[in-house]
Each structure stands twice: as C-alpha cells, then as structure tokens.
Write a protein that holds these residues in place. Structure first.
Motif: not given
Length: 373
Positions: A36-37, A59-60, A62-64
């Motif tokens: 994650q970023q 970026p988030t 959730e996506s990670t």
C-alpha cells in the motif's frame, strides 16, 4: 503467491511488515508483491524503494487487501479492516487473540486462516517471532519508566540511577523472560537497584550468573510482591503465557500500598496485562493515574522506534513468510513444526486451545486441517 502489505492503521503504529529487501526476496522466487502507498514511510522506506525491489504500489487499503492471497502485517487487524478480509485468505501477523474477543469473533466470521507471530513456537519452547519485539519492548520499558519517574510527568521525581550521596531508584520486574531480562539490563545499566521475580529456579540461577551485581532475583508470589511494592519506584510487568491471558500479579488493592508517584509499565498489555488496573493506551495518550500510581500501558511500544523494530521483526519473520508463500500454509506448517503452533483460527474454527478456553469457544485440533492435506 500474491503477497500484500497494507499500511498499519493502529494509533501511531509506524512499523511495516516487509522491507524493500524482503520484497526483493519474494520477487526473486517468482511471487507478486503489493504494498500500500506510504506503508513503509514511517519506518524510513519509500514507495520508490519498494518499486525498485519489484513490488507494485497500490493506492488504498481496500485494493491492497483485495490483491493478496497472503496478508503480511505487524499488528492485528482493527475494526475498519475486518470487512476487507476474505475467506481462505492467509493473515500472518501479531494477533494476541486471548485479550481481544471482538477480533477473535471477527476472524472466525471471516473464515480466513490466521497465523499468529506470537504463538510460533520452536521445540525448545522459544518464540522466534516474539523475541525481537520483546527485546525492543523490554529495553523501552526501562527507558520509559525512567522518563515517567520525573515529577513533571507524574512520577516520584527520582533519578533512576541516583547520584553520589543519594540512593538509586528501586525497580521491580515481574517475569524473567526476554522482556524482563532486557528491562533489567537497561535499568541496571542506568544504575538502578533491580529485583527480577520469576517462578523458575533454573531461570533465576541463570539470571544471577549473567546479571550485574545491582540485579537480584526473588521467587514470584503474592507475599513477596506485597513485601516489595511499598518501597519500589518502578514496576515493570513482563509476564507471558503464550497465547493465553497474563495472570494479574498486581491487584487493584495493592495500589494502596505503593508510594505516590510510583510508575508501572505493563509490557504484557497485549495479552490482557499482568496488572489488574491495566487498560491499553496509545502513544498519543500513553499514561493514566489511579490511586496516585502512574500506569504506562501502550499496547504497541516498539511502534515508537519503527526503524529498529521493523528491521528486527522482519529479520525473524521473512524466512517463515517465504516458506508460506512457496509451499502454501498447510505444507509449510507440516515442514516447519513451529509454524503449526502459530495457527490460531482456520476457516472459522479456533485451533489454538488457549484461545478457545478463554472465550468458551469450540476447539478443533489443528491436525484436523493438516491431516486432510
């Protein structure tokens, strides 16, 4: 395997579960790594460093979580993360389930596979993934205790090591394991008068041999604790029962026997605390006072020194994480017996007996899942 490293969102938690060097090792073995970023910024690792190691930056949070077959973390998931964890996903992190029923029930509902750093146990009973953070926390306990003994911060106004013509502070350490030993080294090095209490005579013989002359040992029992607390300036709780709640060695009524401004640091707070009046605090609001006794009960003490802590932790966890990625959790747990003991919850079943007993939950032996394989 797809390895995902979310950014820690617990209060002032700046550690990260994987360094760029570790990411490179996964990539070399053919795995995909997602970070994650800014996950590593608190520990001094930039997004660019991860990208140069072959990781992909997402970026988030959730996506990670969505990207990973295995989630690598430092601390247990907290409320906002519960819904992001999916069935059959492998989570490899500190959990400390026995002190957190909402977390336990949330992980049961998720049907994920929860492998806890703190219960990975070698045949000699050592805890290879708990030791590095115990070393950091033990040293910090003495450091923080010395700091909070200062009058403006609520302590007695006593210098830990004293000066010529004055007596040093008296420090009582409950537990002679890794945390207690490291705390004793630090307190003794600062010149304090230290007593370590434990219930193991062999351990106390060892400590008597290796510790400096200003460290003494004493059998841990209620009588001896009550005998000492009235003249002690700093009490450090360092008791661990792997996977289970710590016993209360300091009870509420004992506070009445202590000197005003006594400082208590409970390193066992992650497992419920060995001080009855202990409640988890944060680096943002680390202390509170009851009956004139100052309590420091930060649940993620090593998070305050994230560069040191991240390197110490990942040095220990990376070989196991690589094995899990290469073999899958079932084969890895068959090949590495210590990983088998790290399994706490599998697909909705509690497979660690101490956790099941703590919350009166059904217990399923871990062999049920490994034998299926």
């Amino acid at each position: 395997m797809r390895i995902a490293v979310p950014k820690e969102i617990k209060n002032n938690e700046n550690r990260v579960a994987l360094t760029p060097a570790g990411a490179k090792e996964f990539v070399k073995e053919g795995h995909e790594v997602f970070v994650q970023q800014t996950a590593g910024e608190g520990s001094g690792f930039s997004d660019e460093a991860y990208q140069l190691s072959g990781a992909k930056i997402l970026p988030t949070i959730e996506s990670t979580y969505e990207a990973g077959d295995m989630i690598l973390k430092v601390k247990e998931p907290i409320g906002p993360e519960y819904a992001l964890i999916r069935e059959n996903q492998l989570l490899f992190t500190y959990f400390h389930f026995a002190s957190n029923e909402p977390l336990t029930r949330a992980m049961i509902r998720s049907k994920a596979v929860c492998l806890a750093y703190e219960t990975v146990e070698k045949p000699d009973r050592s805890l290879p993934l708990l030791v590095p953070m115990s070393e950091v926390a033990g040293r910090m306990a003495a450091q923080k205790g010395a700091n909070y003994l200062e009058k403006p911060l609520g302590g007695r106004g006593i210098l830990l090591g004293g000066v010529p013509g004055t007596l040093p502070a008296k420090v009582l350490i409950l537990g002679g394991g890794v945390v207690g030993t490291q705390a004793a080294w630090m307190a003794a090095g600062l010149g304090a008068d230290v007593i370590i209490m434990d219930v193991s005579l062999p351990r106390m013989r060892y400590l008597s041999d290796v510790m400096p002359k200003n460290v003494k040992t004493m059998m841990s029992n209620e009588y001896n604790i009550r005998k000492l607390i009235g003249s002690t300036d700093l009490i450090i709780g360092a008791v661990l029962i792997p996977g289970a709640k710590a016993p209360h060695l300091i009870t509420r009524d004992m506070l009445q026997e202590m000197l005003p401004g006594t400082v208590m640091v409970d390193v066992a707070v992650d497992q419920g605390g060995c001080i009855e009046t202990c409640e988890p605090t944060t680096h943002e609001n680390p202390t509170y006072t009851i009956d004139g006794v100052l309590h420091y009960c930060v649940a993620n003490m090593p998070g305050a020194v994230p560069y040191t802590s991240t390197l110490a932790l990942t040095n220990a966890t990376l070989p196991y994480a690589l094995a899990l990625a290469k073999n899958g959790w079932q084969d890895a747990c068959l090949h590495y017996p210590e990983l088998r003991s790290g399994l706490n919850i599998i697909k909705g079943d509690v497979v660690y007996q101490a956790v099941a007993e703590t919350f009166d939950l059904p217990y399923v032996p871990v062999s049920y899942y490994l034998n299926q394989h």
